[in-house]
Design an enzyme around this catalytic site. Sequence first.
Site, PDB file in Angstrom:
ATOM      1  N   CYS A   1      51.521 -42.894  41.589  1.00 63.78           N
ATOM      2  CA  CYS A   1      50.901 -42.942  40.261  1.00 63.78           C
ATOM      3  C   CYS A   1      51.850 -43.424  39.175  1.00 63.78           C
ATOM      4  O   CYS A   1      51.421 -43.715  38.062  1.00 63.78           O
ATOM      5  CB  CYS A   1      50.292 -41.600  39.899  1.00 63.78           C
ATOM      6  SG  CYS A   1      51.297 -40.196  40.235  1.00 63.78           S
TER       7      CYS A   1
ATOM      8  N   ASP B   1      46.602 -44.610  37.303  1.00 61.13           N
ATOM      9  CA  ASP B   1      45.226 -44.124  37.141  1.00 61.13           C
ATOM     10  C   ASP B   1      44.385 -44.983  36.199  1.00 61.13           C
ATOM     11  O   ASP B   1      43.167 -44.864  36.185  1.00 61.13           O
ATOM     12  CB  ASP B   1      45.246 -42.676  36.628  1.00 61.13           C
ATOM     13  CG  ASP B   1      45.839 -41.732  37.660  1.00 61.13           C
ATOM     14  OD1 ASP B   1      45.505 -41.896  38.852  1.00 61.13           O
ATOM     15  OD2 ASP B   1      46.637 -40.854  37.284  1.00 61.13           O
TER      16      ASP B   1
ATOM     17  N   HIS C   1      43.591 -36.258  43.682  1.00 65.54           N
ATOM     18  CA  HIS C   1      43.206 -37.658  43.885  1.00 65.54           C
ATOM     19  C   HIS C   1      43.216 -37.975  45.377  1.00 65.54           C
ATOM     20  O   HIS C   1      43.932 -37.336  46.158  1.00 65.54           O
ATOM     21  CB  HIS C   1      44.212 -38.597  43.197  1.00 65.54           C
ATOM     22  CG  HIS C   1      44.139 -38.582  41.706  1.00 65.54           C
ATOM     23  ND1 HIS C   1      45.211 -38.259  40.911  1.00 65.54           N
ATOM     24  CD2 HIS C   1      43.115 -38.870  40.854  1.00 65.54           C
ATOM     25  CE1 HIS C   1      44.857 -38.351  39.635  1.00 65.54           C
ATOM     26  NE2 HIS C   1      43.594 -38.712  39.575  1.00 65.54           N
TER      27      HIS C   1
ATOM     28  N   ASP D   1      50.396 -37.742  29.628  1.00 70.19           N
ATOM     29  CA  ASP D   1      50.387 -38.175  31.034  1.00 70.19           C
ATOM     30  C   ASP D   1      50.517 -39.689  31.195  1.00 70.19           C
ATOM     31  O   ASP D   1      50.274 -40.222  32.281  1.00 70.19           O
ATOM     32  CB  ASP D   1      49.080 -37.715  31.698  1.00 70.19           C
ATOM     33  CG  ASP D   1      49.111 -36.232  32.044  1.00 70.19           C
ATOM     34  OD1 ASP D   1      50.030 -35.816  32.779  1.00 70.19           O
ATOM     35  OD2 ASP D   1      48.226 -35.491  31.566  1.00 70.19           O
TER      36      ASP D   1
ATOM     37  N   ILE E   1      53.967 -31.825  37.111  1.00 65.05           N
ATOM     38  CA  ILE E   1      52.685 -32.090  36.431  1.00 65.05           C
ATOM     39  C   ILE E   1      51.785 -32.928  37.350  1.00 65.05           C
ATOM     40  O   ILE E   1      51.074 -33.833  36.911  1.00 65.05           O
ATOM     41  CB  ILE E   1      52.879 -32.736  35.040  1.00 65.05           C
ATOM     42  CG1 ILE E   1      53.864 -33.908  35.091  1.00 65.05           C
ATOM     43  CG2 ILE E   1      53.355 -31.700  34.024  1.00 65.05           C
ATOM     44  CD1 ILE E   1      53.936 -34.690  33.777  1.00 65.05           C
TER      45      ILE E   1
ATOM     46  N   ARG F   1      37.929 -36.230  38.905  1.00 64.13           N
ATOM     47  CA  ARG F   1      38.229 -37.313  37.959  1.00 64.13           C
ATOM     48  C   ARG F   1      37.364 -38.557  38.177  1.00 64.13           C
ATOM     49  O   ARG F   1      37.162 -39.337  37.248  1.00 64.13           O
ATOM     50  CB  ARG F   1      39.703 -37.713  38.089  1.00 64.13           C
ATOM     51  CG  ARG F   1      40.691 -36.572  37.868  1.00 64.13           C
ATOM     52  CD  ARG F   1      40.741 -36.135  36.426  1.00 64.13           C
ATOM     53  NE  ARG F   1      41.688 -35.055  36.240  1.00 64.13           N
ATOM     54  CZ  ARG F   1      42.984 -35.237  36.013  1.00 64.13           C
ATOM     55  NH1 ARG F   1      43.485 -36.452  35.956  1.00 64.13           N
ATOM     56  NH2 ARG F   1      43.776 -34.195  35.850  1.00 64.13           N
TER      57      ARG F   1
HETATM   58  C1  CIR Z   1      46.997 -35.706  35.666  1.00 66.62           C
HETATM   59  O1  CIR Z   1      46.598 -34.585  35.971  1.00 66.62           O
HETATM   60  O2  CIR Z   1      46.234 -36.612  35.359  1.00 66.62           O
HETATM   61  C2  CIR Z   1      48.494 -35.967  35.649  1.00 66.62           C
HETATM   62  N1  CIR Z   1      49.173 -34.807  35.237  1.00 66.62           N
HETATM   63  C3  CIR Z   1      48.954 -36.399  37.017  1.00 66.62           C
HETATM   64  C4  CIR Z   1      48.326 -37.685  37.458  1.00 66.62           C
HETATM   65  C5  CIR Z   1      48.795 -38.109  38.802  1.00 66.62           C
HETATM   66  N2  CIR Z   1      48.182 -39.314  39.178  1.00 66.62           N
HETATM   67  C6  CIR Z   1      47.928 -39.636  40.438  1.00 66.62           C
HETATM   68  O3  CIR Z   1      48.170 -38.863  41.347  1.00 66.62           O
HETATM   69  N3  CIR Z   1      47.370 -40.820  40.655  1.00 66.62           N
END
Ligand code: CIR
Length: 263
Positions: A258, A76, A171, A70, A252, A141
């Site tokens: 992000c 993030d 998120h 990821d 995903i 998270r």
């Molecule tokens: C996750 O689940 O962490 C990644 N597959 C997707 C993260 C997306 N990030 C975000 O929306 N800030």
Amino acid sequence: MKQHQTRSTPWFTRAIVRTPCKRMVEGLRTADLGIPDYGRALKQHEEYISALQRCGLEVIVLPADETFPDSTFVEDTALLTPHCAVITNPGADSRKGETVAIRETIADFYETIEVIRPPGTVDAGDIMMVGNCYYIGLSDRTNREGADQMIRILNRYGMEGRPVHLNGMLHLKTGLSYIEKNCLIMTRHFLDEPEFKRFRRLEISSAEAYAANSVWINDRVLVPQGFPGARALIESEGYETLCIDTSEFRRIDGGLSCLSLRF
Ligand code: CIR
């Protein structure tokens, strides 16, 4: 930050992105949209970089890192404010190590780097900047301890943090974006949130909920491709929009914001 910003409206000059790795097909996901096509994801990522450049940003492109499926979702891993950077402790175990390379990268730009420590967890996709105030989604998270650490850090630098409870959303910014001028675009989940009553709130329809994650950059707004209602709504606010296809990242659970750290 080494080059100090003083405007009340942010004006970004740089972005950090990371090329998706082949193992992105193993990325964490709740979506049932199939496995990403890696070749198409690479092309979409290049178009994303071009859009950031069109918004006037110098884009720092980190190489793909196969250790972390990821790792293209750099947003993030850090919160970059005008006064300090904060390295997060991502909530998913498979993502924690992503912060190491991001810390090395931002050390070129920030003198002061703070860190979220266990048992606190934060994904910065849960943090929405509104001027000097940072809204922090409490999600699977980002836990309360992580949010409290973040708020204490922000306070030390003269900024404010405010927690917001999420109900099942990945998120905070999955369903909410600040497009400046006191205006939020949001899915209906946030319409009754007391924290946001002071804003002008534009609702994104359920059918186009994915486009609630759009990104204001220097008076343009990046909007995911394929959501004409959201695009028209944002353009009705006087913004030029840039549409980018993010279909492979969406598989995903990734959105537009992000894919970059803007500062
Ligand atoms: C996750 O689940 O962490 C990644 N597959 C997707 C993260 C997306 N990030 C975000 O929306 N800030």
